[in-house]
Design a protein around this motif. Structure first.
Motif, PDB file in Angstrom:
ATOM      1  N   MET A  85      81.416-101.280 -19.610  1.00 47.31           N
ATOM      2  CA  MET A  85      81.118-102.635 -19.135  1.00 47.31           C
ATOM      3  C   MET A  85      82.374-103.491 -19.194  1.00 47.31           C
ATOM      4  N   ASP A  86      82.559-104.287 -18.158  1.00 48.87           N
ATOM      5  CA  ASP A  86      83.730-105.164 -18.112  1.00 48.87           C
ATOM      6  C   ASP A  86      83.384-106.482 -18.790  1.00 48.87           C
ATOM      7  N   MET A  87      83.862-106.661 -20.025  1.00 48.79           N
ATOM      8  CA  MET A  87      83.623-107.905 -20.740  1.00 48.79           C
ATOM      9  C   MET A  87      84.478-109.007 -20.118  1.00 48.79           C
ATOM     10  N   LYS A  88      83.850-109.925 -19.465  1.00 49.54           N
ATOM     11  CA  LYS A  88      84.576-110.923 -18.692  1.00 49.54           C
ATOM     12  C   LYS A  88      85.266-111.918 -19.598  1.00 49.54           C
ATOM     13  N   SER A  89      86.526-112.212 -19.262  1.00 48.14           N
ATOM     14  CA  SER A  89      87.323-113.125 -20.092  1.00 48.14           C
ATOM     15  C   SER A  89      87.274-114.543 -19.514  1.00 48.14           C
ATOM     16  N   ASN A  90      86.052-114.972 -19.114  1.00 52.67           N
ATOM     17  CA  ASN A  90      85.934-116.317 -18.578  1.00 52.67           C
ATOM     18  C   ASN A  90      85.286-117.225 -19.603  1.00 52.67           C
ATOM     19  N   ASN A  91      84.700-118.332 -19.133  1.00 52.11           N
ATOM     20  CA  ASN A  91      84.135-119.283 -20.073  1.00 52.11           C
ATOM     21  C   ASN A  91      82.879-118.773 -20.753  1.00 52.11           C
ATOM     22  N   HIS A  92      82.495-117.535 -20.473  1.00 53.47           N
ATOM     23  CA  HIS A  92      81.322-116.974 -21.138  1.00 53.47           C
ATOM     24  C   HIS A  92      81.668-116.361 -22.472  1.00 53.47           C
ATOM     25  N   GLN A  93      82.926-116.389 -22.855  1.00 54.50           N
ATOM     26  CA  GLN A  93      83.312-115.833 -24.144  1.00 54.50           C
ATOM     27  C   GLN A  93      82.528-116.472 -25.282  1.00 54.50           C
ATOM     28  N   ILE A 130      62.705-104.842  -2.573  1.00 52.72           N
ATOM     29  CA  ILE A 130      63.473-105.877  -3.270  1.00 52.72           C
ATOM     30  C   ILE A 130      63.495-105.612  -4.772  1.00 52.72           C
ATOM     31  N   VAL A 131      62.345-105.213  -5.320  1.00 50.92           N
ATOM     32  CA  VAL A 131      62.281-104.897  -6.754  1.00 50.92           C
ATOM     33  C   VAL A 131      63.242-103.755  -7.087  1.00 50.92           C
ATOM     34  N   LYS A 132      63.249-102.715  -6.249  1.00 49.72           N
ATOM     35  CA  LYS A 132      64.156-101.573  -6.469  1.00 49.72           C
ATOM     36  C   LYS A 132      65.614-102.010  -6.390  1.00 49.72           C
ATOM     37  N   ALA A 133      65.923-102.861  -5.442  1.00 47.65           N
ATOM     38  CA  ALA A 133      67.302-103.325  -5.285  1.00 47.65           C
ATOM     39  C   ALA A 133      67.735-104.168  -6.483  1.00 47.65           C
ATOM     40  N   LEU A 134      66.827-104.991  -6.995  1.00 47.10           N
ATOM     41  CA  LEU A 134      67.152-105.790  -8.183  1.00 47.10           C
ATOM     42  C   LEU A 134      67.468-104.890  -9.370  1.00 47.10           C
ATOM     43  N   GLN A 135      66.774-103.769  -9.473  1.00 44.76           N
ATOM     44  CA  GLN A 135      67.007-102.839 -10.572  1.00 44.76           C
ATOM     45  C   GLN A 135      68.339-102.108 -10.426  1.00 44.76           C
ATOM     46  N   SER A 136      68.941-102.190  -9.245  1.00 50.21           N
ATOM     47  CA  SER A 136      70.262-101.597  -9.034  1.00 50.21           C
ATOM     48  C   SER A 136      71.392-102.512  -9.501  1.00 50.21           C
ATOM     49  N   LEU A 137      71.071-103.787  -9.711  1.00 51.23           N
ATOM     50  CA  LEU A 137      72.076-104.716 -10.230  1.00 51.23           C
ATOM     51  C   LEU A 137      72.229-104.504 -11.727  1.00 51.23           C
ATOM     52  N   SER A 138      73.430-104.709 -12.229  1.00 49.59           N
ATOM     53  CA  SER A 138      73.724-104.431 -13.638  1.00 49.59           C
ATOM     54  C   SER A 138      74.046-105.706 -14.407  1.00 49.59           C
ATOM     55  N   VAL A 139      74.298-105.544 -15.693  1.00 47.91           N
ATOM     56  CA  VAL A 139      74.704-106.664 -16.537  1.00 47.91           C
ATOM     57  C   VAL A 139      76.006-107.267 -16.017  1.00 47.91           C
ATOM     58  N   ASP A 140      76.884-106.434 -15.452  1.00 42.33           N
ATOM     59  CA  ASP A 140      78.140-106.943 -14.897  1.00 42.33           C
ATOM     60  C   ASP A 140      77.900-107.942 -13.758  1.00 42.33           C
ATOM     61  N   HIS A 141      76.778-107.772 -13.049  1.00 40.77           N
ATOM     62  CA  HIS A 141      76.436-108.710 -11.980  1.00 40.77           C
ATOM     63  C   HIS A 141      75.807-109.987 -12.542  1.00 40.77           C
ATOM     64  N   GLY A 142      75.416-109.927 -13.818  1.00 41.66           N
ATOM     65  CA  GLY A 142      74.719-111.059 -14.419  1.00 41.66           C
ATOM     66  C   GLY A 142      73.224-110.869 -14.458  1.00 41.66           C
ATOM     67  N   MET A 143      72.772-109.638 -14.162  1.00 38.81           N
ATOM     68  CA  MET A 143      71.347-109.319 -14.144  1.00 38.81           C
ATOM     69  C   MET A 143      70.964-108.610 -15.441  1.00 38.81           C
ATOM     70  N   PRO A 144      69.919-109.057 -16.137  1.00 42.54           N
ATOM     71  CA  PRO A 144      69.492-108.355 -17.353  1.00 42.54           C
ATOM     72  C   PRO A 144      69.160-106.898 -17.042  1.00 42.54           C
ATOM     73  N   PRO A 145      69.273-106.012 -18.032  1.00 42.59           N
ATOM     74  CA  PRO A 145      69.013-104.581 -17.799  1.00 42.59           C
ATOM     75  C   PRO A 145      67.552-104.306 -17.465  1.00 42.59           C
ATOM     76  N   ASN A 146      67.327-103.143 -16.827  1.00 47.92           N
ATOM     77  CA  ASN A 146      65.956-102.734 -16.533  1.00 47.92           C
ATOM     78  C   ASN A 146      65.175-102.636 -17.836  1.00 47.92           C
ATOM     79  N   ASP A 147      64.089-103.347 -17.894  1.00 49.37           N
ATOM     80  CA  ASP A 147      63.305-103.440 -19.121  1.00 49.37           C
ATOM     81  C   ASP A 147      61.891-103.855 -18.700  1.00 49.37           C
ATOM     82  N   PRO A 148      60.865-103.261 -19.297  1.00 51.09           N
ATOM     83  CA  PRO A 148      59.497-103.630 -18.914  1.00 51.09           C
ATOM     84  C   PRO A 148      59.248-105.133 -19.020  1.00 51.09           C
ATOM     85  N   TRP A 149      59.827-105.768 -20.054  1.00 55.93           N
ATOM     86  CA  TRP A 149      59.633-107.200 -20.230  1.00 55.93           C
ATOM     87  C   TRP A 149      60.299-107.980 -19.102  1.00 55.93           C
TER      88      TRP A 149
END
Length: 372
Positions: A1-9, A162-181
């Protein structure tokens, strides 16, 4: 995972086990914590914990180790059984508070050592990264690529696509991981709110139609995260065999680890041990060799299976204890050589549903209260 060095530190918290050590080493605070935990578990208030009463503590330890829930995997269930045996010593029906404290202390310090070696980074996902991705220059190209790879979209509804495509996005995109919750509380409600009934059932939607609907959904997800951020635990581990080499090169430590692991292994009247227990002993020795528990990393499990095959580890043959230990050294040596040639790197992201602590076992606040 690319830990972003922006203001999210400032939205990252590193769990390195130091708070666990601080808790255990502060005798007064740890005694109070054990007392509270023991009282929570002691449902019949008889001053001892039965196997049934210990189950929630065992489940918490498994969750802290990153294991799937009990009953979902034979290998992880074996680890849960081993944790329970640590408390009961394999035979006791009841565990006293003193015994509970001793074992819990050992387990927590073991977790702290693991976190010191492989810290966990806690990320607060507030939708900002996802929003930046949606409005960034590479968004459409990447989503078109995701759409083209989703063969299920050929005959699926627009909603499912759309649901399947959302599950293809990762934490690097800013999307939480695939999780039942995440699926039931964020993804599905937002998708349903963005599509009318006809849209939900629509099949073979054009790429243009998909892109328009998908962007609307992702923007809503980013807005939802901004209103109610999701906490994600990220960890990275690389198993390169160095821990195995350190253990094998220190005969005293290796013998000590083996002797502890074999304390509960049954022997026949001649002192011989069945080779069927090689896997169980290896699992107990694993932390000393900086290896993951069996069942936690599939690539590692395959490597272990190969090493066991080389020594006919599943033939159930009874062998003398010294031969058993020699075979264990051969298995570890084989694993070491395989890892040195092909290290295994594992990263994981999981949604945290509990208060931010180093483990679900720990209280949200461990600092000692000031005395009056």
């Amino acid at each position: 995972m690319d830990m972003k060095s922006n203001n999210h530190q400032q939205q990252q918290q590193v769990l390195d086990g130091s708070d666990i050590v601080e808790l255990v080493e502060n005798e007064r605070v740890f005694d109070k914590f054990v007392e509270q935990k023991f009282q929570q578990l002691d449902q019949d208030e008889d001053g001892k914990l039965s196997v049934t009463e210990l189950q929630p503590a065992v489940a918490d330890i498994g969750a802290a180790l990153g294991l799937p829930a009990q009953g979902t995997s034979p290998d992880s269930d074996h680890i849960y059984s081993e944790v329970l045996n640590e408390f009961t010593h394999g035979s006791q029906e009841k565990v006293s508070k003193t015994e509970f404290k001793e074992v819990l202390s050992d387990i927590l310090l073991g977790m702290a050592a693991g976190l010191k070696r492989d810290p966990i980074v806690i990320l607060r996902m507030d939708g900002e990264d996802l929003s930046e991705f949606v409005h960034g220059p590479g968004y459409e190209t990447e989503i078109v690529s995701i759409y083209s790879e989703l063969s299920t979209c050929d005959d699926a509804s627009l909603r499912d696509c759309i649901v399947k495509a959302l599950q293809s996005l990762s934490v690097d995109h800013g999307m939480p991981p695939n999780d039942p919750w995440v699926l039931s509380n964020i993804v599905e409600p937002i998708v349903d709110s963005c599509l009318d009934e006809e849209d939900k059932r629509e099949k073979t939607a054009s790429q243009e139609r998909f892109l328009e609907a998908f962007k609307r959904v992702v923007e809503k997800v980013a807005q939802r995260l901004n209103e109610q951020p999701v906490i994600v635990a990220h960890s990275e581990n690389t198993f390169d065999g160095s821990g195995v080499r350190r253990l094998l090169s220190n005969k005293f430590e290796f013998d000590k680890a083996l002797n502890v692991a074999m304390e509960t292994i049954p022997k026949d009247r001649h002192g011989k041990v069945s080779k069927e227990y090689l896997r169980a002993v290896l699992d107990t020795v694993a932390p000393s060799a900086t290896l993951p528990p069996i069942g936690a990393v599939s690539q590692m499990d395959n490597m272990i299976m190969e090493a066991l095959k080389m020594v006919n580890g599943d033939d159930g043959k009874m062998v003398k204890e010294e031969e058993f230990k020699k075979t264990m050294a051969e298995i570890l040596g084989s694993i070491m050589l395989q890892l040195e040639g092909n290290p295994i790197s594992v990263s994981s992201n999981s949604v945290v549903h509990e208060p931010l602590t180093s483990a679900t076992l720990l209280p949200a606040q461990t600092e000692e209260e000031p005395s009056n």
